[in-house]
Structure formats: C-alpha cells, structure tokens
Design a protein around this motif. Structure first.
Motif, PDB file in Angstrom:
ATOM      1  N   GLY A 120      -9.202   0.990  -0.291  1.00 32.49           N
ATOM      2  CA  GLY A 120      -7.845   0.765   0.212  1.00 32.49           C
ATOM      3  C   GLY A 120      -7.850  -0.177   1.405  1.00 32.49           C
ATOM      4  N   GLY A 121      -8.868  -0.044   2.266  1.00 34.70           N
ATOM      5  CA  GLY A 121      -8.993  -0.914   3.436  1.00 34.70           C
ATOM      6  C   GLY A 121      -9.207  -2.363   3.043  1.00 34.70           C
ATOM      7  N   CYS A 122     -10.050  -2.569   2.038  1.00 38.99           N
ATOM      8  CA  CYS A 122     -10.264  -3.932   1.539  1.00 38.99           C
ATOM      9  C   CYS A 122      -8.954  -4.519   1.022  1.00 38.99           C
ATOM     10  CB  CYS A 122     -11.302  -3.932   0.414  1.00 38.99           C
ATOM     11  SG  CYS A 122     -12.976  -3.517   0.930  1.00 38.99           S
ATOM     12  N   MET A 123      -8.206  -3.709   0.279  1.00 39.47           N
ATOM     13  CA  MET A 123      -6.945  -4.188  -0.281  1.00 39.47           C
ATOM     14  C   MET A 123      -5.933  -4.504   0.812  1.00 39.47           C
ATOM     15  SD  MET A 123      -7.175  -4.530  -3.484  1.00 39.47           S
ATOM     16  CE  MET A 123      -5.431  -4.835  -3.676  1.00 39.47           C
ATOM     17  N   GLU A 124      -5.816  -3.604   1.810  1.00 45.47           N
ATOM     18  CA  GLU A 124      -4.851  -3.806   2.892  1.00 45.47           C
ATOM     19  C   GLU A 124      -5.160  -5.057   3.695  1.00 45.47           C
ATOM     20  OE1 GLU A 124      -4.507  -0.329   5.345  1.00 45.47           O
ATOM     21  OE2 GLU A 124      -4.119   0.972   3.632  1.00 45.47           O
ATOM     22  N   ASN A 125      -6.423  -5.442   3.727  1.00 43.02           N
ATOM     23  CA  ASN A 125      -6.827  -6.608   4.508  1.00 43.02           C
ATOM     24  C   ASN A 125      -7.025  -7.854   3.647  1.00 43.02           C
ATOM     25  OD1 ASN A 125      -7.527  -5.705   7.533  1.00 43.02           O
ATOM     26  ND2 ASN A 125      -7.986  -4.019   6.148  1.00 43.02           N
ATOM     27  N   GLY A 126      -6.513  -7.786   2.416  1.00 42.46           N
ATOM     28  CA  GLY A 126      -6.548  -8.957   1.544  1.00 42.46           C
ATOM     29  C   GLY A 126      -7.915  -9.299   0.989  1.00 42.46           C
ATOM     30  N   ARG A 127      -8.872  -8.359   1.077  1.00 43.06           N
ATOM     31  CA  ARG A 127     -10.229  -8.617   0.554  1.00 43.06           C
ATOM     32  C   ARG A 127     -10.315  -8.076  -0.872  1.00 43.06           C
ATOM     33  NH1 ARG A 127     -13.657 -10.087   4.874  1.00 43.06           N
ATOM     34  NH2 ARG A 127     -12.334 -10.443   6.697  1.00 43.06           N
ATOM     35  N   ILE A 128      -9.683  -8.775  -1.780  1.00 46.63           N
ATOM     36  CA  ILE A 128      -9.555  -8.271  -3.151  1.00 46.63           C
ATOM     37  C   ILE A 128     -10.898  -8.220  -3.865  1.00 46.63           C
ATOM     38  CG2 ILE A 128      -8.498  -8.748  -5.401  1.00 46.63           C
ATOM     39  CD1 ILE A 128      -6.118  -9.933  -3.792  1.00 46.63           C
ATOM     40  N   GLU A 129     -11.692  -9.281  -3.737  1.00 42.55           N
ATOM     41  CA  GLU A 129     -13.003  -9.301  -4.400  1.00 42.55           C
ATOM     42  C   GLU A 129     -13.904  -8.196  -3.863  1.00 42.55           C
ATOM     43  OE1 GLU A 129     -14.764 -13.141  -4.227  1.00 42.55           O
ATOM     44  OE2 GLU A 129     -13.093 -14.129  -5.256  1.00 42.55           O
ATOM     45  N   GLU A 130     -13.850  -7.971  -2.527  1.00 38.43           N
ATOM     46  CA  GLU A 130     -14.655  -6.899  -1.930  1.00 38.43           C
ATOM     47  C   GLU A 130     -14.205  -5.532  -2.442  1.00 38.43           C
ATOM     48  OE1 GLU A 130     -13.492  -9.493  -0.362  1.00 38.43           O
ATOM     49  OE2 GLU A 130     -14.691 -10.077   1.380  1.00 38.43           O
ATOM     50  N   ALA A 131     -12.878  -5.371  -2.634  1.00 41.59           N
ATOM     51  CA  ALA A 131     -12.356  -4.100  -3.152  1.00 41.59           C
ATOM     52  C   ALA A 131     -12.919  -3.819  -4.541  1.00 41.59           C
ATOM     53  CB  ALA A 131     -10.827  -4.139  -3.195  1.00 41.59           C
ATOM     54  N   VAL A 132     -12.938  -4.838  -5.390  1.00 40.67           N
ATOM     55  CA  VAL A 132     -13.474  -4.681  -6.748  1.00 40.67           C
ATOM     56  C   VAL A 132     -14.967  -4.365  -6.701  1.00 40.67           C
ATOM     57  CG1 VAL A 132     -13.864  -5.858  -8.945  1.00 40.67           C
ATOM     58  CG2 VAL A 132     -11.709  -6.190  -7.730  1.00 40.67           C
ATOM     59  N   GLU A 133     -15.678  -5.023  -5.794  1.00 41.57           N
ATOM     60  CA  GLU A 133     -17.116  -4.770  -5.647  1.00 41.57           C
ATOM     61  C   GLU A 133     -17.372  -3.339  -5.175  1.00 41.57           C
ATOM     62  OE1 GLU A 133     -21.103  -5.174  -5.798  1.00 41.57           O
ATOM     63  OE2 GLU A 133     -19.597  -6.538  -6.623  1.00 41.57           O
TER      64      GLU A 133
ATOM     65  N   SER B 115      -4.641   3.798  -7.995  1.00 41.27           N
ATOM     66  CA  SER B 115      -3.419   3.217  -7.427  1.00 41.27           C
ATOM     67  C   SER B 115      -3.745   2.248  -6.298  1.00 41.27           C
ATOM     68  CB  SER B 115      -2.479   4.320  -6.920  1.00 41.27           C
ATOM     69  OG  SER B 115      -3.131   5.138  -5.978  1.00 41.27           O
ATOM     70  N   SER B 116      -4.944   2.362  -5.701  1.00 40.68           N
ATOM     71  CA  SER B 116      -5.359   1.419  -4.661  1.00 40.68           C
ATOM     72  C   SER B 116      -5.861   0.118  -5.264  1.00 40.68           C
ATOM     73  CB  SER B 116      -6.479   2.019  -3.794  1.00 40.68           C
ATOM     74  OG  SER B 116      -6.027   3.113  -3.059  1.00 40.68           O
ATOM     75  N   ILE B 117      -6.618   0.214  -6.368  1.00 40.76           N
ATOM     76  CA  ILE B 117      -7.272  -0.975  -6.919  1.00 40.76           C
ATOM     77  C   ILE B 117      -6.354  -1.766  -7.856  1.00 40.76           C
ATOM     78  CG2 ILE B 117      -8.294   0.019  -9.010  1.00 40.76           C
ATOM     79  CD1 ILE B 117     -10.059  -2.324  -6.500  1.00 40.76           C
TER      80      ILE B 117
ATOM     81  N   THR C 258       1.486   8.528  -9.969  1.00 37.09           N
ATOM     82  CA  THR C 258       1.068   7.424  -9.110  1.00 37.09           C
ATOM     83  C   THR C 258       0.304   6.375  -9.906  1.00 37.09           C
ATOM     84  OG1 THR C 258       0.898   8.985  -7.258  1.00 37.09           O
ATOM     85  CG2 THR C 258      -0.144   6.843  -6.973  1.00 37.09           C
ATOM     86  N   SER C 259      -0.656   6.829 -10.724  1.00 34.99           N
ATOM     87  CA  SER C 259      -1.471   5.899 -11.505  1.00 34.99           C
ATOM     88  C   SER C 259      -0.639   5.142 -12.536  1.00 34.99           C
ATOM     89  CB  SER C 259      -2.595   6.649 -12.224  1.00 34.99           C
ATOM     90  OG  SER C 259      -3.447   7.271 -11.307  1.00 34.99           O
ATOM     91  N   THR C 260       0.219   5.864 -13.262  1.00 37.61           N
ATOM     92  CA  THR C 260       0.989   5.217 -14.323  1.00 37.61           C
ATOM     93  C   THR C 260       2.019   4.249 -13.739  1.00 37.61           C
ATOM     94  OG1 THR C 260       2.330   7.238 -14.399  1.00 37.61           O
ATOM     95  CG2 THR C 260       0.698   6.952 -16.123  1.00 37.61           C
ATOM     96  N   THR C 261       2.598   4.608 -12.588  1.00 35.68           N
ATOM     97  CA  THR C 261       3.556   3.698 -11.953  1.00 35.68           C
ATOM     98  C   THR C 261       2.848   2.435 -11.475  1.00 35.68           C
ATOM     99  OG1 THR C 261       4.912   5.580 -11.238  1.00 35.68           O
ATOM    100  CG2 THR C 261       5.316   3.483 -10.156  1.00 35.68           C
ATOM    101  N   ALA C 262       1.637   2.594 -10.934  1.00 35.76           N
ATOM    102  CA  ALA C 262       0.853   1.427 -10.507  1.00 35.76           C
ATOM    103  C   ALA C 262       0.492   0.555 -11.706  1.00 35.76           C
ATOM    104  CB  ALA C 262      -0.405   1.877  -9.777  1.00 35.76           C
ATOM    105  N   LEU C 263       0.183   1.176 -12.847  1.00 37.08           N
ATOM    106  CA  LEU C 263      -0.105   0.424 -14.075  1.00 37.08           C
ATOM    107  C   LEU C 263       1.114  -0.376 -14.525  1.00 37.08           C
ATOM    108  CD1 LEU C 263      -2.136   2.901 -16.310  1.00 37.08           C
ATOM    109  CD2 LEU C 263      -2.844   0.592 -15.698  1.00 37.08           C
ATOM    110  N   LEU C 264       2.249   0.289 -14.503  1.00 33.78           N
ATOM    111  CA  LEU C 264       3.505  -0.327 -14.901  1.00 33.78           C
ATOM    112  C   LEU C 264       3.763  -1.597 -14.079  1.00 33.78           C
ATOM    113  CD1 LEU C 264       6.747   1.816 -15.251  1.00 33.78           C
ATOM    114  CD2 LEU C 264       6.808  -0.388 -14.146  1.00 33.78           C
TER     115      LEU C 264
END
Length: 687
Positions: free
Chosen positions: A288-301, A319-321, A351-357
C-alpha cells in the motif's frame, strides 16, 4: 469389537474427573455422553464443560449445553453464567446473549459485577451497544473492568466518540484506568484522529508506568501514525522494550502515509535484519505504501516477494494492488489478479470485487466491469458509485442514469460521490435536462448538499452542450467560489464552440487560481491561433516563457504482450517505426477514399496545407493506434491511452481507421474513454 459402555447415574465428583479426562484427549463425543449421564451436575462440572467447549472452538455446542440445563430445570450457578457469557461472546450470537441476560435478571444475579462485566463484554462482541449500556446502567457497583468493557464496546461498534466519553466519565467517577483500558481506548483517538486526547492519554500512561506495556505502546504508535505525527510514533517505538509486529507495522504505515517512502522501506529492511517476522499486515502496509507513493513497479515486485515468502494475498492486498493495474492500464495483470481472486473464492468480498470493477473500467474494458458488477451478490454504495462512475468515464450517460434509478430501487442511499458520477455521465452524453433535474433533486429529495464539484459538473453539462452563456451565468450564481474545474470546463468548451470572449474570461480566472498549470495557457493559445488572433496568441506564449511554464508534451501508450510501448509526436524510436509510418500512409489513402479529410485547423504552425496534413500523421495517438493494429495477434480491440485531450483531427481519423480496418479502437484521453467502431465514436463527437 464392542464399544465400551458408559456408566449411568454418575456422581458429580466422579463425573467431573471422567469429563476432564475425555476433554484432555479431545474426545468431545465421549465428554457429551458422560455429561448427559450425570443426573445432577454441580456448577463446577457445568462451567468446566461449557468453558472447554468454548476454548476448543465449539461455542454453539457450549450454548446448547447451557440450554439443556435450563430445560431440565437446573438453576445455573454464577460460574455457569460466566462460562456461557464467554461462549456467547465467541459465537457473536446477540439473541443468545439476551436470553442469558434475561435468565440472570430473573435469578437476581445482575448485582454480581463479574456476571455483568461478562455480559457487557459479550454484547460488545456481538456489536450490541444497547444491551451493553442496559447492563451497565443497571449496575450499582462498577469496577475498572465494567468501565473498560463499555468504552471498548463503543469503540469496537464504531462509536469512538462515545467510547472516549465513557473513558472520561470513568475518571470523573474516581475509577483509575488500567493498561487494558488505555490500550482499548487509544484506537478511538486514532479513528477520530484526536491527537489532543491521545497525547493526554499518553501522558497518563507515562505518569502511571504503563509505557512498558506492549499493547499500550502499540496503541500509541498507531495513534501517532494515524495522525501523521511520524516523529512521535517513532519516538514511542524506539523506547519500547519489546516490539511486537503490530508496532512495527504502525511505524511503517506512518512513514508511507506521510510520503516518507525511503524511511519506510529502510524500516522494513531493518525489521528483517532484527529477525522480526513480517505478517500479512506488514506486506499490505509495504505494498500500500508503494502504491500511495506512486511506486507501482515496486508494489508489484513486493507482491511477488510476499507470495515467495509463503503469504497469500488477502482482500486488503488485492484492493491495494489493483489500482496499480488501473494506473498503468495493465489489463493483462488485472485479469491475472481476477483469476487469483476467483480461485481463492474471494469473489464475495465487496472490497476486492469493487476494486476489480474499477480496474476493468480504467483499463478500458467496460463489459468486464459490468460482468463483475452483475455477479456481485451484495452491492453497497461504493459498488454502485463505482459502476456509475465507470459508465460516466466511458461516456454512457444514459446507463449511469439507469444505474442511479436501480440504486434507489435497491434502497441504497446515494451520497455526494454518487451525484458526481451521475452528473459527469450526463455531461459526457449531453443529457442537459436530465442533469439539471438530478442536480436540483440532491438537497430536496436526497438530503445531499451540492458542493463545488457538483456545481462544476453542471457547468460542464451546459458547456459540452454548447450552451456557453448559460454555463457562464451558472458560474456567476454559484454560492461558493468557482473552482478551476468549473472554469476549465467552460474554457474547454470555448475551443470546441470557438467562443473567444468567454475563453479569455475563463482563462484569466484560471491564471489566478492555478497560475502554473500549463494546460490553461495552451488552451487559450490554441483558441486564439484558431481564431487567427496571432498577436494575442504571441502574448500568451511570451507570458508562459516569462513564468517558466512549459507545455506538457503529448504522449500515447498501449500494452502489447508484457510490454508497454510509448509514443510522442513524430516518434521514430520504436523498432517498427518504418513499418508504422508506411502502414499509416497506406491507411490514410484508404481513409481518404472513405471520406476522411485532414482537419488542418489542429496544426498551429504557420506552414502550408500539405505540410500541415503531413504533420497530422505524426501525432502520438495515430502512431499508437497504428502500432496496435499491426500487433493485434488475433485480438479484436486496440486500447490506447493518452495523457492529454485527444486532438480533433485524430478523433476524426481514428473513426475512419475503425471503419477501414474493421476493429474496435478504445482511446482514453485526459477526460474520458472513446469507443470507435464502424466509423463512429461513443462520444458522438462531443470529445
């Protein structure tokens, strides 16, 4: 071999010994048989059996044992009430707690503070604050556990302010809070972000020697983290003699939430060095921290590392990723996560299904969004809002209105976000009267006070429909200061409908509100150039130069396989550049035969018409679409994303591309999605 027979009419003292032996080896069937063969079980035997069943995860069986005692007319002892109250708390069965409460009242046991405390705790676990309060109010003598149980009940049931009120009243009644009280009330301060009260409680904990308690310290760390007081959170953390994983997670979250990404990552590394085992919450905090700080590739890693460490992503992880897929428009990765959600039977999680949507909508596949939405068994206001907004961003205003009607029929109360989505849908589909009607109904019919966003949506509704004077008058009547969104909507429409005077007024306001936004200057410059007001246009360019404002370069991208390919105007960096330009030349000839005429008004340089037409072919969105068509690999849809508003000529050209090539082309620009098919666009040329 014949089963061993059980003795009948067992004396209670012998029955207790035999019962304990059976319970010690986990033979609950034999334990039940033994208990049933004791004609008059004493209170110790009853409470032992009920407690053992609860401890071993069989609270409903424990409650049935109690019910059988009452059915036989056996008067329960206070110890039995304590045991069954705990069973009710574990089972979360409010009805059973009420029955036990009524039994204790009839038998005159409610003056026993221990029984009362157990019932308050049970009501709290069942999220029944009314029952807990009733028990509390009927008590004459209340100890620290009584007060702690009630305040904790309020906090756990979502009433943090009332929990704090009970905590304060406790002090006024001369009852001293203990570490359990303090650790259970700190989450209320966290929830309310009440730093002042939290610091007062911290001071109390210091004065009374509670700061070595791991639960108190973890609560303080969480409080300061939630209030973004990172320095205080770290100070408490550093002074803790024993740090549990909860306190580590608290500081990690504080750093990431406060945009101190490097410090958060450093602490995560230190956590590993100190031998502290990360749990699911740790990984979720880091992802979640990676995502909040715009580090998308790091979040996936980090997601990959989490799985390699043997942890399964839960609803929070997913829901974070998923926004990572949305931000990067990575439909392929989103589908992989959807597959994981389906395989792990997490499809029932809202939460998960809404994020998928939302992910599917952002990645340009509205049909998959609809599929997810239609499969949801339960839909809360967030799910409805997300589907309404998904249709709005794809230009399906009528569908957004239809969903709004279905939402009301489902008795889900709309909120502020709902109306932003519906009004946005109306603006993209030129549903003026419908949009105005919805806006007027907000306060009158739904008790939702319109805010600046809603007023801006109405300006956009009028503007996109070409009713610029009405839009301007509406802005002037706004009860609050018009925002950049309102003036921006009017300015954008001024270019489409070539209204220079209103463009100047809008731009002047925007230069005051957001003086460093290059888009506003560029929009006015383009309007002036189109109107051939060269001198005024030159002044805007000089103003930008003086302010050091540079135009954001247009950029388009699409995913082919596992790789994202990016294009800018005149781009020749792609390995297939020659192939792309040759294909475009051939395509343009076919498009011209189908009726396409390059709109040279969108070329702002002072060059001849032939050069202007050639320049139009270099635009990033055309290059990206051409590359996508060349690399379809059996697919029927090309999806392209652009950081700026789509060029008018490109919009027209892509319509002809879809007709000539016979594929669906989806383009998402800075404002909305455009679905091109058979020579038409879903926006009906209201881009």
């Amino acid at each position: 071999m014949a089963a061993l027979s059980l003795p009948t009419n067992i004396p209670s003292h012998l029955g207790l010994r035999l019962l304990r032996s059976a319970l010690n080896v986990g033979d609950f069937k034999r334990a039940h048989q033994l208990f049933d063969n004791i004609p008059q079980p004493d209170p110790t035997t009853c409470s032992t059996f009920i407690s053992a069943l609860t401890t071993h995860g069989r609270p409903n069986e424990a409650i049935k044992v109690y019910a059988s005692l009452r059915a036989c007319g056996i008067k329960p002892h206070s110890s039995v009430f304590l045991a069954v109250a705990k069973a009710c708390a574990v089972s979360g069965d409010t009805l059973r707690v009420k029955e036990v409460h009524e039994d204790a009242t009839r038998l005159g046991l409610m003056s026993d503070v221990y029984i009362a405390n157990a019932l308050i705790h049970a009501y709290g676990k069942c999220k029944c604050v009314e029952g807990a309060r009733r028990v509390f109010d009927d008590l004459v003598v209340r100890d620290v556990v009584t007060w702690t149980s009630l305040s904790s009940c309020y906090v756990n049931c979502g009433f943090p302010r009332k929990g704090l009120s009970v905590f304060r009243q406790m002090g006024l009644d001369g009852v001293k809070p203990n570490p359990v009280t303090v650790s259970s009330i700190l989450p209320a301060c966290s929830e309310l972000k009440d730093l002042k009260s939290g610091k007062e409680i911290h001071g109390f904990a210091v004065r009374h020697g509670m700061v070595e308690n791991v639960f108190v310290c973890s609560g303080l760390v969480s409080l300061y983290a939630k209030c973004l007081s990172v320095r205080e959170a770290r100070a408490v953390f550093d002074l803790m003699p024993h740090r549990d994983v909860v306190s580590w997670n608290g500081v990690l979250t504080a750093y990431f939430t406060n945009k101190e990404y490097e410090k958060g990552l450093s602490l995560f590394t230190q956590m590993s060095r100190d031998g502290v085992k990360a749990d699911e919450a740790t990984w979720n905090a880091v992802i979640g921290g990676c995502m909040e700080n715009g580090r998308i590739e790091e979040a996936v890693e980090m997601l990959r590392k989490m799985q390699n460490m043997g942890f399964k992503p839960n609803e929070i992880t997913i829901s974070s990723i998923l926004p990572a897929c949305s931000f990067s428009e990575n439909l392929r990765m989103g589908k992989e996560i959807h597959g994981y959600v389906f395989r792990q039977w997490k499809v029932g999680d809202l939460t998960s299904t809404t994020a998928l949507l939302y992910m599917y909508a952002k990645c340009g596949d509205l049909n998959l969004s609809r599929n997810v939405f239609n499969m949801m068994r339960r839909k809360d206001v967030v799910a409805w809002n997300t589907m309404i907004i998904a249709n709005a961003m794809h230009g399906n205003g009528k569908e957004a209105l239809f969903l709004f009607g279905k939402m009301l029929q489902s008795r889900v109360k709309p909120n502020s976000v709902t109306f932003t989505g519906v009004l946005s849908g109306c603006s993209h589909s030129r549903l003026v009267e419908e949009g105005i009607q919805i806006f007027n109904s907000m306060g009158k019919d739904h008790l939702v006070e319109p805010d600046a966003n809603h007023y801006s949506c109405v300006v956009d509704i009028y503007s996109r429909a070409g009713r610029l004077n009405e839009a301007y008058k509406f802005i002037q009547r706004m009860p609050m200061e018009p925002t950049a969104s309102a003036w921006g909507a009017l300015l954008g429409a001024c270019r489409v409908y070539k209204n220079v005077e209103l463009a100047k007024i809008s731009a002047k306001k925007l230069f005051e509100i957001e003086p460093n936004n290059p888009g506003n200057y560029v929009s006015l410059f383009n309007i002036l150039v189109t109107a051939k007001l060269w001198s005024e246009a030159s002044k805007i360019r000089i103003l930008m130069k003086e302010k050091g404002i540079t135009k954001l370069p247009g950029c388009s991208w699409l995913q082919v396989g596992n790789r994202v390919h990016t294009f800018v105007v005149g781009d020749k960096s792609n390995m297939e550049s020659d192939k792309i330009y040759n294909f475009l030349d051939e395509l343009v000839e076919k498009m011209k035969m189908a009726g396409y005429k390059p709109d040279t008004d969108y070329v702002l340089q002072d060059i001849d018409q032939e050069e202007k037409a050639e320049s139009l072919c270099n635009h990033s969105e055309k290059l990206a679409v051409a590359f996508g068509i060349l690399n379809l690999n059996g697919q029927s849809t090309v999806r392209v994303f652009k950081n700026l508003r789509i060029c008018g000529d490109c919009h027209n050209a892509i319509k002809y591309m879809s007709k000539v090539v016979g594929v669906m082309i989806v383009v998402r620009d800075s404002l909305r999605f455009h679905h091109f098919k058979n020579g038409n666009c879903s926006c009906n040329d209201l881009w």
